[in-house]
Write an enzyme that holds these catalytic residues in place. Structure first.
Site, PDB file in Angstrom:
ATOM      1  N   CYS A  84      15.345 -20.124  34.973  1.00  0.00           N
ATOM      2  CA  CYS A  84      14.917 -21.271  34.152  1.00  0.00           C
ATOM      3  C   CYS A  84      13.420 -21.542  34.284  1.00  0.00           C
ATOM      4  O   CYS A  84      12.875 -22.372  33.558  1.00  0.00           O
ATOM      5  CB  CYS A  84      15.699 -22.518  34.536  1.00  0.00           C
ATOM      6  SG  CYS A  84      17.475 -22.297  34.429  1.00  0.00           S
ATOM      7  N   HIS A 338      17.378 -27.291  26.672  1.00  0.00           N
ATOM      8  CA  HIS A 338      16.942 -26.374  27.732  1.00  0.00           C
ATOM      9  C   HIS A 338      17.220 -24.925  27.347  1.00  0.00           C
ATOM     10  O   HIS A 338      18.166 -24.319  27.847  1.00  0.00           O
ATOM     11  CB  HIS A 338      17.641 -26.767  29.042  1.00  0.00           C
ATOM     12  CG  HIS A 338      17.270 -25.935  30.233  1.00  0.00           C
ATOM     13  ND1 HIS A 338      16.050 -25.274  30.354  1.00  0.00           N
ATOM     14  CD2 HIS A 338      17.965 -25.652  31.372  1.00  0.00           C
ATOM     15  CE1 HIS A 338      16.027 -24.632  31.515  1.00  0.00           C
ATOM     16  NE2 HIS A 338      17.171 -24.843  32.137  1.00  0.00           N
TER      17      HIS A 338
HETATM   18  N1  COA Z   1      24.568 -33.704  26.684  1.00  0.00           N
HETATM   19  C1  COA Z   1      24.981 -34.519  25.700  1.00  0.00           C
HETATM   20  N2  COA Z   1      25.826 -34.124  24.724  1.00  0.00           N
HETATM   21  C2  COA Z   1      26.253 -32.847  24.767  1.00  0.00           C
HETATM   22  C3  COA Z   1      25.845 -31.943  25.761  1.00  0.00           C
HETATM   23  C4  COA Z   1      24.976 -32.416  26.750  1.00  0.00           C
HETATM   24  N3  COA Z   1      24.566 -31.615  27.725  1.00  0.00           N
HETATM   25  N4  COA Z   1      26.425 -30.742  25.539  1.00  0.00           N
HETATM   26  C5  COA Z   1      27.158 -30.895  24.429  1.00  0.00           C
HETATM   27  N5  COA Z   1      27.054 -32.151  23.954  1.00  0.00           N
HETATM   28  C6  COA Z   1      27.747 -32.741  22.824  1.00  0.00           C
HETATM   29  C7  COA Z   1      27.655 -31.874  21.599  1.00  0.00           C
HETATM   30  O1  COA Z   1      26.585 -32.269  20.769  1.00  0.00           O
HETATM   31  C8  COA Z   1      28.980 -32.175  20.939  1.00  0.00           C
HETATM   32  O2  COA Z   1      28.912 -33.415  20.262  1.00  0.00           O
HETATM   33  P1  COA Z   1      29.621 -33.642  18.858  1.00  0.00           P
HETATM   34  O3  COA Z   1      31.100 -33.446  19.109  1.00  0.00           O
HETATM   35  O4  COA Z   1      29.240 -35.046  18.481  1.00  0.00           O
HETATM   36  O5  COA Z   1      29.041 -32.589  17.960  1.00  0.00           O
HETATM   37  C9  COA Z   1      29.952 -32.370  22.082  1.00  0.00           C
HETATM   38  O6  COA Z   1      29.122 -32.792  23.178  1.00  0.00           O
HETATM   39  C10 COA Z   1      30.696 -31.115  22.472  1.00  0.00           C
HETATM   40  O7  COA Z   1      29.757 -30.068  22.560  1.00  0.00           O
HETATM   41  P2  COA Z   1      30.134 -28.632  23.039  1.00  0.00           P
HETATM   42  O8  COA Z   1      29.041 -27.713  22.591  1.00  0.00           O
HETATM   43  O9  COA Z   1      31.546 -28.298  22.630  1.00  0.00           O
HETATM   44  O10 COA Z   1      30.066 -28.779  24.620  1.00  0.00           O
HETATM   45  P3  COA Z   1      30.511 -27.691  25.611  1.00  0.00           P
HETATM   46  O11 COA Z   1      31.731 -28.165  26.320  1.00  0.00           O
HETATM   47  O12 COA Z   1      30.590 -26.365  24.931  1.00  0.00           O
HETATM   48  O13 COA Z   1      29.275 -27.648  26.647  1.00  0.00           O
HETATM   49  C11 COA Z   1      28.432 -28.197  28.823  1.00  0.00           C
HETATM   50  C12 COA Z   1      29.000 -28.732  27.495  1.00  0.00           C
HETATM   51  C13 COA Z   1      28.003 -29.369  29.673  1.00  0.00           C
HETATM   52  C14 COA Z   1      29.505 -27.375  29.563  1.00  0.00           C
HETATM   53  C15 COA Z   1      27.216 -27.264  28.514  1.00  0.00           C
HETATM   54  O14 COA Z   1      26.272 -27.998  27.756  1.00  0.00           O
HETATM   55  C16 COA Z   1      26.561 -26.727  29.774  1.00  0.00           C
HETATM   56  O15 COA Z   1      27.052 -25.792  30.384  1.00  0.00           O
HETATM   57  N6  COA Z   1      25.417 -27.280  30.165  1.00  0.00           N
HETATM   58  C17 COA Z   1      24.677 -26.821  31.345  1.00  0.00           C
HETATM   59  C18 COA Z   1      23.775 -25.658  30.986  1.00  0.00           C
HETATM   60  C19 COA Z   1      23.124 -25.107  32.225  1.00  0.00           C
HETATM   61  O16 COA Z   1      23.732 -24.913  33.257  1.00  0.00           O
HETATM   62  N7  COA Z   1      21.832 -24.793  32.135  1.00  0.00           N
HETATM   63  C20 COA Z   1      21.073 -24.276  33.225  1.00  0.00           C
HETATM   64  C21 COA Z   1      20.706 -25.368  34.139  1.00  0.00           C
HETATM   65  S1  COA Z   1      19.757 -24.866  35.514  1.00  0.00           S
END
Ligand code: COA
Length: 396
Positions: A84, A338
């Site tokens: 990252c 990100h």
């Molecule tokens: N914050 C706020 N809203 C979020 C979000 C987040 N991080 N991620 C998704 N959403 C929202 C989407 O916009 C969607 O909203 P909607 O239904 O109104 O359209 C809903 O939540 C579902 O989104 P979806 O894409 O199905 O979520 P997901 O379950 O596939 O993914 C996480 C959610 C948290 C698992 C994913 O964002 C993730 O893994 N994040 C961490 C990434 C990471 O580790 N990066 C490196 C860090 S060092």
């Protein structure tokens, strides 16, 4: 220490789910803006660095794909990766090439298309970047899980609560709502955050940065060229870089990232910033809030707050505009998004525009010291880069 290096042009794509553009088109979105901003053409770029973590997207070797589409051939290129923190590593390489006199104008572009794979694949791929052999394969740790360990350690040691973590998300969504390039342009409340679903206790959906497509680009130049191109060069005053173990089990403290502490120490020393009171020198910061707890750790690792008191900055809203030091006025990773290897370049582009006082009025920091700080972490603290930008040319 070589020649002085300045940022002379920046570009930033819209972050979000970008099925409308392929990797090359999305990279071009920010490169074109950076070229226009610097007032140079492709022929003026002597070398370009492409940061990309990839894995989840279709092009495994994106540097040449980006270069071909952007009309940068036959200039030399390389892809860099530092998880990252890849974007900051790209900026450092571009800086070092110019500082050492090998070139006068270099482009760094970060590009990621994470939404080309489904969430479980992306989560697995990032998780394997912790330590595959000991921690992913044996214990199934993913990044929300890793940062949940930091969160529970911090909450246990210093009495922070889930509401405190949510307050970081509320701030970053507040500013993301005012940044047209951000993935999430809506405000949230502590209550909405508390009611969002658990991803890895105590971290909930609104404690996590999202999966993002996007690009950002920065053009750096030698002093002689920078002076010809612009009246407001933004100098790269210092870059501190450090690393740590890939295994969390080899770390002794889960309430601090050792690499970030070391990178900050190096950057402050080079920039002449008092490590005991860095906020007196700095107008605005972008920090690596991949999960809300990470922003609180960053406050302490950077010396913005004493150990255990980062959470007080959050409770007292000291990192909003008007507080002790405004942090993540772009919306941060949490709300701006990100796109892994684009994030460090995005931070540099954002802070350049902050120092030039060009961002949207409601999220513009007051600039009177002329110094901005970017804190970019890779992995679970595997890599850390702290970059200091300034309006004033460094003295040596
Ligand atoms: N914050 C706020 N809203 C979020 C979000 C987040 N991080 N991620 C998704 N959403 C929202 C989407 O916009 C969607 O909203 P909607 O239904 O109104 O359209 C809903 O939540 C579902 O989104 P979806 O894409 O199905 O979520 P997901 O379950 O596939 O993914 C996480 C959610 C948290 C698992 C994913 O964002 C993730 O893994 N994040 C961490 C990434 C990471 O580790 N990066 C490196 C860090 S060092």
């Amino acid at each position: 220490m070589g020649r002085q290096v300045a940022i002379v042009g920046v570009g930033h794509s819209k972050f979000g789910t970008r099925h409308d553009a392929n990797i090359a088109e999305l990279a071009w979105e920010s490169i074109r803006q950076a070229l226009d901003d610097a007032g140079v053409g492709q022929e003026d770029i002597e070398y370009f660095v492409v940061s990309n973590a990839g894995g989840w997207s279709s092009e495994p070797l994106p540097a040449v794909v980006v270069g071909e589409y952007a009309g940068l051939n036959p200039k030399g290129t390389v892809r860099v990766e530092a998880a990252c923190a890849s974007g900051s590593a790209a900026l450092k390489l571009a800086h070092d090439i110019v500082a050492s006199g090998q070139a006068d104008i270099v482009l760094a572009v970060g590009i990621e298309k994470m939404n080309e794979s489904p969430t479980p694949t992306v989560v697995e791929y990032i998780g394997r970047a912790g330590n595959f052999f000991w921690e992913f394969q044996n214990f199934g740790l993913t990044f929300p899980g890793y940062y949940a360990l930091y969160a529970t350690a911090y909450m246990h040691k210093y009495g922070a609560t889930e509401e405190d973590l949510c307050r970081v998300a509320v701030k970053n969504h507040y500013y993301g709502a005012r940044n047209p390039k951000a993935q999430f342009q809506r405000e949230i409340t502590v209550e909405a955050c508390m009611n969002s679903r658990y991803v890895a206790w105590p971290l909930k959906l609104f404690d996590c940065s999202p999966i993002t497509d996007g690009s950002a680009a920065v053009i750096v130049a030698s002093e002689e060229i920078a002076r010809k191109l612009t009246d407001t060069p933004v100098w790269i005053r210092a870059i501190g870089a450090a690393s740590d173990t890939s295994n969390l089990s080899k770390r002794t403290d889960f309430t601090s990232l050792r690499a970030a502490v070391e990178a900050a120490r190096m950057a402050y020393r080079k920039a002449g910033i008092d490590p005991e009171n860095p906020v007196k020198h700095i107008d605005v910061a972008e920090v690596h809030d991949c999960f809300t707890i990470a922003e609180i750790l960053a406050y302490e690792d950077l010396g913005f707050a004493k150990r255990g008191e980062g959470v007080k900055l959050v409770r007292e809203e000291q990192t909003y505009i008007g507080g002790l030091i405004p942090v993540n006025l772009s919306g941060g990773l949490k709300a701006k998004g990100h796109p892994i290897a684009a994030t460090g370049v995005s931070m540099a582009a954002e802070l350049t525009r902050q120092l030039r006082q060009e961002v949207e009025k409601e999220r513009q920091a007051t600039i009177n010291k002329g110094i901005a700080l970017a804190h970019n972490v890779g992995g679970t603290g595997h890599y850390a880069y702290v970059t200091i930008l300034s309006l004033e040319k460094p003295s040596k």
